[in-house]
Enzyme design. Structure first.
Site, short mmCIF file in Angstrom:
data_model
loop_
_atom_site.label_atom_id
_atom_site.label_comp_id
_atom_site.label_asym_id
_atom_site.label_seq_id
_atom_site.Cartn_x
_atom_site.Cartn_y
_atom_site.Cartn_z
N TYR A 30 -1.91 -9.17 5.94
CA TYR A 30 -3.03 -9.91 6.52
C TYR A 30 -2.56 -11.16 7.27
O TYR A 30 -3.08 -12.25 7.06
CB TYR A 30 -4.04 -10.30 5.43
N TYR A 158 -13.22 -4.83 -3.95
CA TYR A 158 -12.00 -4.54 -3.20
C TYR A 158 -11.36 -3.29 -3.81
O TYR A 158 -11.09 -3.26 -5.02
CB TYR A 158 -11.00 -5.70 -3.23
N ASP A 259 -12.02 1.57 -10.99
CA ASP A 259 -10.79 1.12 -10.34
C ASP A 259 -10.20 0.00 -11.20
O ASP A 259 -10.65 -1.15 -11.13
CB ASP A 259 -11.11 0.65 -8.92
N LYS A 288 -0.67 -1.23 -9.63
CA LYS A 288 -0.14 -2.58 -9.84
C LYS A 288 0.77 -2.72 -11.06
O LYS A 288 1.96 -2.49 -10.95
CB LYS A 288 -1.30 -3.56 -9.84
C1 LIG Z 1 -4.61 -3.95 -5.16
C2 LIG Z 1 -5.82 -3.13 -5.41
C3 LIG Z 1 -6.00 -1.88 -4.78
C4 LIG Z 1 -5.02 -1.34 -3.76
O1 LIG Z 1 -3.77 -1.10 -4.29
P1 LIG Z 1 -2.49 -1.03 -3.28
O2 LIG Z 1 -1.36 -0.68 -4.18
O3 LIG Z 1 -2.37 -2.36 -2.63
O4 LIG Z 1 -2.79 0.05 -2.30
C5 LIG Z 1 -7.13 -1.18 -5.09
N1 LIG Z 1 -8.05 -1.64 -5.97
C6 LIG Z 1 -7.90 -2.82 -6.60
C7 LIG Z 1 -8.94 -3.28 -7.58
C8 LIG Z 1 -6.80 -3.62 -6.32
O5 LIG Z 1 -6.67 -4.81 -6.93
#
Ligand SMILES: *Cc1c(COP(=O)(O)O)cnc(C)c1O
Length: 440
Positions: A30, A158, A259, A288
């Site tokens: 970004y 997000y 997620d 992550k």
């Molecule tokens: C970071 C994140 C993503 C995306 O993961 P990337 O490995 O950057 O593609 C998706 N959902 C959430 C909640 C995130 O924090």
């Protein structure tokens, strides 16, 4: 800049030419290519410390975007990577399999609640979200309800940067207008207002309930970040909201995707944030911290019912298979990272980080520039009234010996769980100090 001298950290010369090359040729997240944003060369990292090329050390408050829960350069994770790399760094997963995938799979099945048991291992968080969305669409196709292909998401969400993942990010902060016609149009319920731990306000679910009811025939799935919305606003909402979402999804034949890419592996004080509400999603996305921040790897878990339904439908399989699916090196480190997490009382550690941040960030709330301070698990957030001046603030944090990267109205920290109270105090102290300077 001078050469870095450290026995554990090989010399690396960072001249002006290297930095100039970086600015001229390398995109950063970004960031514009025209107007270089500040960037600091880091030459190695150990525990909670990042060592910069000029010799300075910074205490890390970001865990490299939620990932590095055990700290950098961890002996057990290094060993797992070294052992695996001696055997094979990678091999294709089509037609072959390997022990690191099996060992990671065993741990994920054991760790996550029933009936989640079918695991798709992929490259990144965004891809795991794509996979979950595709699974939901293929599931309803196989059930003879091909009209169910839209998603219902939350404002302030997000979910990643690829197109389908973008489509379920907050439409405003996700800049959907830029990609009009390319990003699919999804449905959005207003962001839950009722906060985690506050008394439940039944009207909070009304908008969501209305949308799922009105659109059940076209909805494949609901996708949300359980309890803690991350990059879309660092916002913590009521567990009852999540419980009611689960009930409404069941009542209206809509799958639920959780997620937990940011919240998974203990960050909110529970192993998975869904546990705060005692619910189980139909799909769970992890990423992550999955490899302790060593390598890129993500997973989408689902139930036998979803997996078997997809596999009975056309074309008899799930339509996804990345080149680096189940990369052995990443799987080996992920298995070791899970073992490491379970080997100590991470929950007590996260609780003590939580109470220390609560206490030490509280004074920020008195600043005229600060809207509020909120803390959940090992996530500490100071929200300001006006957007922060990122380059200035980051420069001041580096001068104060800490690594923090605010965004928008948010100065926040989610340190590695291994941080000790003294280092955590340096982090919170830097936030207090830099924010009160900025307040004038
Ligand atoms: C970071 C994140 C993503 C995306 O993961 P990337 O490995 O950057 O593609 C998706 N959902 C959430 C909640 C995130 O924090």
């Amino acid at each position: 800049m001078r050469t870095h001298h450290n026995t554990d950290c090989p010399d690396e010369i960072w001249g002006a030419d290297a930095l100039a090359f970086d600015q001229a040729h390398l995109w950063h997240p970004y960031a514009p290519m025209t107007d270089p944003v500040p960037r600091w060369p880091v030459v190695c990292a150990e525990g909670v410390r990042l060592k910069l090329a000029d010799g300075r050390e910074l205490i890390d408050g970001m865990a490299s975007w939620w990932a590095v829960i055990h700290g950098y350069n961890h002996p057990s994770l290094n060993r797992a990577a070294q052992d695996q790399i001696q055997r094979m760094a990678h091999v294709m997963f089509g037609g072959l399999t390997h022990m690191p995938a099996v060992e990671l799979g065993r741990r994920l099945v054991a760790l996550t609640p029933e009936p989640l048991e079918k695991i798709f291992l992929c490259d990144s968080g965004s891809v795991s979200v794509e996979v979950a969305i595709k699974m939901a669409i293929q599931y309803w196709q196989a059930r003879g309800r091909p009209g169910k292909r839209r998603l219902l998401a939350l404002q302030g969400a997000y979910h990643g940067d690829t197109f389908a993942a973008m489509s379920v990010c907050d439409p405003v902060t996700g800049m959907h207008h830029l990609f009009e016609g390319v990003v699919p149009k999804q449905l959005f319920a207003s962001r839950p207002q009722c906060r985690f731990g506050d008394p439940w306000e039944p009207s909070d679910i009304a908008d969501f309930a209305h949308l799922i009811e009105a659109h059940e025939d076209s909805l494949a799935a609901v996708i949300l970040e359980p309890i803690a919305q991350g990059a879309g606003g660092m916002w913590f909402y009521h567990a009852e909201y999540l419980r009611q979402v689960r009930t409404l999804c069941d009542a209206h034949d809509v799958l639920l995707v959780a997620d937990e890419i940011a919240t998974g592996f203990g960050r909110t004080g529970r192993l998975f944030a869904c546990e705060h509400a005692g619910i189980v999603p139909d799909m769970l996305c992890l990423g992550k911290a999955l490899t302790g921040g060593y390598l890129t790897l993500a997973a989408t878990l689902t139930t036998a019912e979803v997996a078997e339904t997809i596999s009975r439908g056309e074309p008899g399989c799930f339509m996804h298979g990345p080149t680096f699916m189940a990369n052995p090196l990443a799987c080996a480190v992920a298995a070791a990272s899970i073992d490491l997490l379970l080997a100590y009382d991470w929950q007590a550690k996260v609780r003590s980080i939580e109470s220390q941040m609560r206490m030490e960030l509280a004074p920020c709330a008195a600043l005229a520039t600060v809207r509020e301070v909120r803390v959940l698990g090992a996530i500490g957030v100071v929200e300001t009234h006006a957007p922060v001046d990122l380059p200035t603030l980051m420069t001041r944090f580096v001068e104060a010996g800490v690594w923090l990267r605010p965004f928008g109205h948010l100065v926040y920290m989610m340190p590695p769980y291994v941080i000790d109270p003294a280092n955590l105090s340096v982090l919170t102290g830097a936030v207090r100090c830099v924010l009160s300077e900025a307040a004038g």
